[in-house]
Write a protein that holds these residues in place. Structure first.
Motif, PDB file in Angstrom:
ATOM      1  N   LYS A  41      -5.729 -24.032  18.962  1.00  0.00           N
ATOM      2  CA  LYS A  41      -7.035 -23.566  19.413  1.00  0.00           C
ATOM      3  C   LYS A  41      -7.737 -22.786  18.300  1.00  0.00           C
ATOM      4  O   LYS A  41      -8.948 -22.915  18.108  1.00  0.00           O
ATOM      5  CB  LYS A  41      -6.863 -22.699  20.660  1.00  0.00           C
TER       6      LYS A  41
ATOM      7  N   GLU B  81     -11.354 -23.634  16.627  1.00  0.00           N
ATOM      8  CA  GLU B  81     -12.447 -22.650  16.628  1.00  0.00           C
ATOM      9  C   GLU B  81     -12.953 -22.405  15.213  1.00  0.00           C
ATOM     10  O   GLU B  81     -14.162 -22.350  14.978  1.00  0.00           O
ATOM     11  CB  GLU B  81     -11.972 -21.341  17.263  1.00  0.00           C
TER      12      GLU B  81
ATOM     13  N   SER C 118     -17.643 -15.248  19.113  1.00  0.00           N
ATOM     14  CA  SER C 118     -16.574 -16.140  19.565  1.00  0.00           C
ATOM     15  C   SER C 118     -15.780 -15.412  20.634  1.00  0.00           C
ATOM     16  O   SER C 118     -15.549 -14.206  20.535  1.00  0.00           O
ATOM     17  CB  SER C 118     -15.653 -16.506  18.407  1.00  0.00           C
ATOM     18  N   GLU C 119     -15.359 -16.145  21.664  1.00  0.00           N
ATOM     19  CA  GLU C 119     -14.517 -15.508  22.678  1.00  0.00           C
ATOM     20  C   GLU C 119     -13.038 -15.600  22.320  1.00  0.00           C
ATOM     21  O   GLU C 119     -12.197 -15.080  23.040  1.00  0.00           O
ATOM     22  CB  GLU C 119     -14.784 -16.092  24.064  1.00  0.00           C
TER      23      GLU C 119
ATOM     24  N   PRO D 102     -15.724 -13.881  27.807  1.00  0.00           N
ATOM     25  CA  PRO D 102     -15.830 -15.242  28.329  1.00  0.00           C
ATOM     26  C   PRO D 102     -17.038 -15.452  29.245  1.00  0.00           C
ATOM     27  O   PRO D 102     -17.690 -16.491  29.187  1.00  0.00           O
ATOM     28  CB  PRO D 102     -14.515 -15.442  29.081  1.00  0.00           C
TER      29      PRO D 102
ATOM     30  N   ASN E 188     -20.272 -16.336  27.545  1.00  0.00           N
ATOM     31  CA  ASN E 188     -20.275 -17.619  26.843  1.00  0.00           C
ATOM     32  C   ASN E 188     -20.301 -18.798  27.814  1.00  0.00           C
ATOM     33  O   ASN E 188     -19.927 -19.897  27.453  1.00  0.00           O
ATOM     34  CB  ASN E 188     -19.035 -17.686  25.946  1.00  0.00           C
ATOM     35  N   SER E 189     -20.734 -18.577  29.041  1.00  0.00           N
ATOM     36  CA  SER E 189     -20.626 -19.623  30.061  1.00  0.00           C
ATOM     37  C   SER E 189     -21.490 -20.850  29.779  1.00  0.00           C
ATOM     38  O   SER E 189     -21.083 -21.972  30.077  1.00  0.00           O
ATOM     39  CB  SER E 189     -20.942 -19.062  31.453  1.00  0.00           C
TER      40      SER E 189
ATOM     41  N   ARG F 178     -19.726 -22.935  27.199  1.00  0.00           N
ATOM     42  CA  ARG F 178     -18.558 -23.567  27.808  1.00  0.00           C
ATOM     43  C   ARG F 178     -18.974 -24.751  28.677  1.00  0.00           C
ATOM     44  O   ARG F 178     -18.344 -25.808  28.648  1.00  0.00           O
ATOM     45  CB  ARG F 178     -17.764 -22.549  28.627  1.00  0.00           C
ATOM     46  N   ASP F 179     -20.050 -24.596  29.442  1.00  0.00           N
ATOM     47  CA  ASP F 179     -20.528 -25.695  30.289  1.00  0.00           C
ATOM     48  C   ASP F 179     -20.990 -26.884  29.457  1.00  0.00           C
ATOM     49  O   ASP F 179     -20.765 -28.039  29.826  1.00  0.00           O
ATOM     50  CB  ASP F 179     -21.660 -25.219  31.203  1.00  0.00           C
TER      51      ASP F 179
ATOM     52  N   ALA G   3     -19.812 -27.654  26.444  1.00  0.00           N
ATOM     53  CA  ALA G   3     -18.590 -28.272  25.919  1.00  0.00           C
ATOM     54  C   ALA G   3     -17.891 -29.117  26.980  1.00  0.00           C
ATOM     55  O   ALA G   3     -17.409 -30.221  26.698  1.00  0.00           O
ATOM     56  CB  ALA G   3     -17.646 -27.191  25.394  1.00  0.00           C
ATOM     57  N   LYS G   4     -17.864 -28.628  28.225  1.00  0.00           N
ATOM     58  CA  LYS G   4     -17.265 -29.411  29.309  1.00  0.00           C
ATOM     59  C   LYS G   4     -18.030 -30.707  29.536  1.00  0.00           C
ATOM     60  O   LYS G   4     -17.430 -31.752  29.793  1.00  0.00           O
ATOM     61  CB  LYS G   4     -17.228 -28.595  30.601  1.00  0.00           C
TER      62      LYS G   4
END
Length: 133
Positions: free
Chosen positions: A23, A27, A50-51, A92, A95-96, A99-100, A102-103
């Motif tokens: 990971k 990153e 960065s988280e 975290p 950073n939603s 993240r969404d 990236a998902k």
């Protein structure tokens, strides 16, 4: 890896990377790519969030991370090209949106790289909401 500029969204970019074994390596490669993009866009001042605490630690104290020396040297070479920069740890929850995005890349197989003006259309309503509070 997604690159977003908050508050007033100016650019949005996406790229796809080959698989890596950790990971932290993923990153750091993403950060390297983001820094290259920011230099290409002639951004002079930077706050990089960065988280992943180990990524922030590695960039801020590279001597303690000899396994990633080459990658960290590339990152620091790019950071030195900015007028000012900070590397900070993000919670975290903060950073939603990234993240969404990236998902969605993984879920929807969005493998085409691009750079465009503005944020992704399907998230326009969330960006102002989250930047306010």
């Amino acid at each position: 890896m997604e690159l977003m500029f908050w508050v007033d969204i100016r650019f949005h970019a996406r790229d796809v990377f080959t698989p890596v074994t950790s990971k932290l390596a993923a990153e750091l490669i993403g950060i390297w790519w983001a820094l290259q993009c920011l230099q290409d866009l002639h951004i002079e001042n930077l706050e990089l969030w960065s988280e992943l605490s180990s990524a922030v630690e590695a960039i801020n104290n590279p001597i303690k991370w000899p396994l990633y020396r080459s990658l960290l040297d590339h990152i620091h070479s790019l950071l030195n090209g900015f007028h000012s920069h900070k590397v900070l740890l993000a919670l975290p929850k903060a950073n939603s949106i990234a993240r969404d995005i990236a998902k969605s890349v993984t879920r929807d197989g969005r493998l085409r790289s691009y750079l465009s003006i503005g944020g992704p259309a399907w998230l326009h309503h969330r960006i102002p909401e989250e930047s306010w509070g």
